[in-house]
Design a protein around this motif. Structure first.
Motif, PDB file in Angstrom:
ATOM      1  N   TYR A 121      -4.665 -14.046  13.305  1.00  0.00           N
ATOM      2  CA  TYR A 121      -4.817 -15.122  12.317  1.00  0.00           C
ATOM      3  C   TYR A 121      -3.520 -15.532  11.629  1.00  0.00           C
ATOM      4  N   GLY A 122      -2.443 -14.768  11.798  1.00  0.00           N
ATOM      5  CA  GLY A 122      -1.124 -15.187  11.354  1.00  0.00           C
ATOM      6  C   GLY A 122      -1.057 -15.806   9.970  1.00  0.00           C
ATOM      7  N   ASP A 123      -0.840 -17.104   9.933  1.00  0.00           N
ATOM      8  CA  ASP A 123      -0.608 -17.831   8.693  1.00  0.00           C
ATOM      9  C   ASP A 123      -1.811 -17.810   7.751  1.00  0.00           C
ATOM     10  N   LEU A 124      -2.981 -17.449   8.268  1.00  0.00           N
ATOM     11  CA  LEU A 124      -4.167 -17.332   7.422  1.00  0.00           C
ATOM     12  C   LEU A 124      -4.536 -15.864   7.206  1.00  0.00           C
ATOM     13  N   CYS A 125      -3.552 -14.986   7.411  1.00  0.00           N
ATOM     14  CA  CYS A 125      -3.799 -13.559   7.183  1.00  0.00           C
ATOM     15  C   CYS A 125      -2.545 -12.889   6.627  1.00  0.00           C
ATOM     16  N   ASN A 126      -1.997 -13.459   5.565  1.00  0.00           N
ATOM     17  CA  ASN A 126      -0.868 -12.825   4.894  1.00  0.00           C
ATOM     18  C   ASN A 126      -1.380 -11.666   4.054  1.00  0.00           C
ATOM     19  N   ALA A 127      -0.660 -10.554   4.084  1.00  0.00           N
ATOM     20  CA  ALA A 127      -1.153  -9.359   3.401  1.00  0.00           C
ATOM     21  C   ALA A 127       0.004  -8.513   2.905  1.00  0.00           C
ATOM     22  N   CYS A 128      -0.300  -7.663   1.925  1.00  0.00           N
ATOM     23  CA  CYS A 128       0.716  -6.779   1.371  1.00  0.00           C
ATOM     24  C   CYS A 128       0.108  -5.418   1.060  1.00  0.00           C
ATOM     25  N   VAL A 129       0.986  -4.450   0.883  1.00  0.00           N
ATOM     26  CA  VAL A 129       0.618  -3.127   0.376  1.00  0.00           C
ATOM     27  C   VAL A 129       1.479  -2.875  -0.851  1.00  0.00           C
ATOM     28  N   ASN A 130       0.856  -2.489  -1.953  1.00  0.00           N
ATOM     29  CA  ASN A 130       1.581  -2.171  -3.182  1.00  0.00           C
ATOM     30  C   ASN A 130       1.790  -0.663  -3.271  1.00  0.00           C
ATOM     31  N   ILE A 131       3.053  -0.265  -3.343  1.00  0.00           N
ATOM     32  CA  ILE A 131       3.387   1.161  -3.403  1.00  0.00           C
ATOM     33  C   ILE A 131       3.591   1.571  -4.867  1.00  0.00           C
ATOM     34  N   PRO A 132       2.795   2.504  -5.366  1.00  0.00           N
ATOM     35  CA  PRO A 132       2.951   2.938  -6.755  1.00  0.00           C
ATOM     36  C   PRO A 132       4.018   4.019  -6.908  1.00  0.00           C
ATOM     37  N   SER A 133       4.407   4.233  -8.157  1.00  0.00           N
ATOM     38  CA  SER A 133       5.320   5.307  -8.508  1.00  0.00           C
ATOM     39  C   SER A 133       4.648   6.160  -9.577  1.00  0.00           C
ATOM     40  N   ASP A 134       4.775   7.486  -9.474  1.00  0.00           N
ATOM     41  CA  ASP A 134       4.091   8.324 -10.458  1.00  0.00           C
ATOM     42  C   ASP A 134       4.921   8.489 -11.728  1.00  0.00           C
ATOM     43  N   GLU A 135       4.437   9.310 -12.658  1.00  0.00           N
ATOM     44  CA  GLU A 135       5.085   9.439 -13.962  1.00  0.00           C
ATOM     45  C   GLU A 135       6.484  10.044 -13.872  1.00  0.00           C
ATOM     46  N   ASN A 136       6.792  10.698 -12.754  1.00  0.00           N
ATOM     47  CA  ASN A 136       8.120  11.274 -12.558  1.00  0.00           C
ATOM     48  C   ASN A 136       9.024  10.397 -11.696  1.00  0.00           C
ATOM     49  N   GLY A 137       8.530   9.208 -11.350  1.00  0.00           N
ATOM     50  CA  GLY A 137       9.336   8.274 -10.569  1.00  0.00           C
ATOM     51  C   GLY A 137       9.272   8.481  -9.074  1.00  0.00           C
ATOM     52  N   PHE A 138       8.352   9.331  -8.605  1.00  0.00           N
ATOM     53  CA  PHE A 138       8.222   9.554  -7.169  1.00  0.00           C
ATOM     54  C   PHE A 138       7.271   8.531  -6.552  1.00  0.00           C
ATOM     55  N   LEU A 139       7.709   7.949  -5.441  1.00  0.00           N
ATOM     56  CA  LEU A 139       6.904   6.947  -4.737  1.00  0.00           C
ATOM     57  C   LEU A 139       5.817   7.615  -3.916  1.00  0.00           C
ATOM     58  N   ASP A 140       4.761   6.860  -3.621  1.00  0.00           N
ATOM     59  CA  ASP A 140       3.679   7.357  -2.767  1.00  0.00           C
ATOM     60  C   ASP A 140       4.152   7.293  -1.318  1.00  0.00           C
ATOM     61  N   ASN A 141       4.765   8.387  -0.856  1.00  0.00           N
ATOM     62  CA  ASN A 141       5.369   8.387   0.475  1.00  0.00           C
ATOM     63  C   ASN A 141       4.331   8.308   1.577  1.00  0.00           C
TER      64      ASN A 141
END
Length: 410
Positions: A121-141
């Motif tokens: 679907y290309g142009d009608l299927c744009n998507a993202c993933v949001n990566i959080p950071s915890d209270e110590n600044g570590f990313l969700d690896n």
């Protein structure tokens, strides 16, 4: 008073009129919801066009797709997207390009669905993933590593790896970004409209019109004022037009992303660096000018700024940046450095097709660390190009992309 030439509305295009809405899991309601969103965008576009502004696209962003698509399997999710595509095709009667973002993928299962959906679907299927950071600044690896596998698979199953144009990994990005594919919506403000601009032509014209002093400090100050005033003029004009428009009761305009948003069909951002005395993008002075340009976008008055509202360096969407890769004028580490003072991160960067996944994950973690440490929105949208090595040329066929030399991930 802004020079009469700089008041030319063709210099400041409306890249996107973006509607943020919520689709229910009852698909019988989708037609009404999408028609309503499209009609609001069409109404705003019509008025802006009558006032002399060029509108390039209409975009609709939904709540997370797991809330309204049947995500039990790729097939069931695709059936829902097929219905949405049919609705949008039927609604799109005015010829403006229409794009759709299915919102963020929030679970490992939803992320795993994305390659096949984007391939179809290309142009009608744009998507993202949001990566959080915890209270110590570590990313969700774990989430980063899942996303890297998706980037790899999209590269493998879409021609020339171009499907990664429709997928990005977000770090510290809030909702209501009008540009794709970083856009997402959680429904917290109801139905909203946000505008995104394309202004490199305007900024370059402002520098050409401005007689820059020879004294360095005075030159930089004069350049800043010239670009800011030209942009402020059009932003004010556009906002006054928007404020004169009556939207439906359940819709509201909430602001704009003031980023320049370059494309292959307008002035390259690299020209601005040269006009400001940097020999070429990537030479000494690039960080300083990047910071200056970002200040321009963030200095506007009486403007509700959303999204990135900063300097965008999109490698394969900017003909000057694409050409600079062929001359070896910058690398990924340089782009990461510039991200510390600009607005978007590593965007549309072609990399070697066989780049190890742990390297991609590491460069994502570097970008994410900067995003949260500096409290700014950054994204990573990499294009592993099958069978190509660093320095070799891409052969993209998308009308959105410039061809350039592939970069390596150190």
């Amino acid at each position: 008073m802004v020079d009469i030439y700089l008041q030319n509305k063709e210099l400041c295009r409306i890249r996107a009129i973006t509607a943020f809405t919520v689709l229910p899991n009852d698909e019988t309601q989708w037609q009404q919801v999408l028609a309503n969103a499209k009609s609001q965008c069409d109404h705003v576009a019509e008025v802006l066009i009558k006032q002399g502004y060029i509108v390039q696209s209409i975009r609709i962003v939904s709540n997370p797709f797991g809330e309204y698509l049947d995500c039990q399997s790729t097939k069931s999710a695709a059936l829902g997207l097929e219905k949405i595509r049919n609705i949008l095709n039927q609604l799109n009667q005015n010829g403006l390009r229409i794009r759709f973002a299915i919102g963020e993928a929030k679970t490992a299962h939803e992320i795993a669905l994305l390659p096949d959906l984007i391939a179809e679907y290309g142009d009608l299927c744009n998507a993202c993933v949001n990566i959080p950071s915890d209270e110590n600044g570590f990313l969700d690896n774990e989430l980063i590593e899942l996303s890297v596998k998706i980037v790899e698979k999209i590269a493998q199953i879409t021609p020339r790896g171009e499907g990664n144009f429709n997928f990005t990994v977000n770090f510290n990005c809030q909702s209501f970004i009008p540009y794709f594919p970083a856009s997402y919506h959680n429904g917290e403000c109801g139905n909203c409209l946000v505008l995104g601009l394309e202004t490199p032509d305007l900024l370059a014209a402002a520098l050409h019109k401005c007689r820059l002093p020879k004294n360095y400090a005075s030159k930089m100050q004069a350049a800043f004022v010239a670009m800011r005033d030209a942009l402020q003029f059009h932003v004010q004009q556009i906002q006054e037009i928007i404020q004169s428009i009556t939207l439906d009761d359940d819709w509201k305009y909430i602001g704009m992303d003031t980023s320049a948003a370059p494309s292959k069909n307008c002035t390259s951002m690299t020209e601005l660096y040269q006009l400001l005395g940097v020999p070429h993008f990537g030479a000494s002075g690039t960080v300083e000018v990047s910071s200056l340009l970002t200040r321009v976008f963030k200095s506007l008055e009486n403007t509700q700024m959303l999204g990135f509202s900063g300097l965008m360096l999109a490698v394969t969407e900017d003909k000057g940046l694409a050409a600079a890769t062929c001359e070896g004028q910058f690398d990924i580490r340089s782009l990461l450095t510039y991200s510390s003072v600009c607005g978007i991160g590593l965007d549309t960067v072609p990399i070697e097709g066989d780049t190890p996944l742990d390297k991609i994950a590491a460069i994502m973690r570097d970008t994410g660390t900067m995003a949260f440490r500096l409290n700014k929105p950054l994204t990573v949208r990499l294009f592993p190009v099958p069978n190509l090595k660093a320095g070799e040329m891409t052969a993209f066929e998308s009308s959105d992309l410039c061809n350039c030399a592939v970069l390596s991930v150190p």
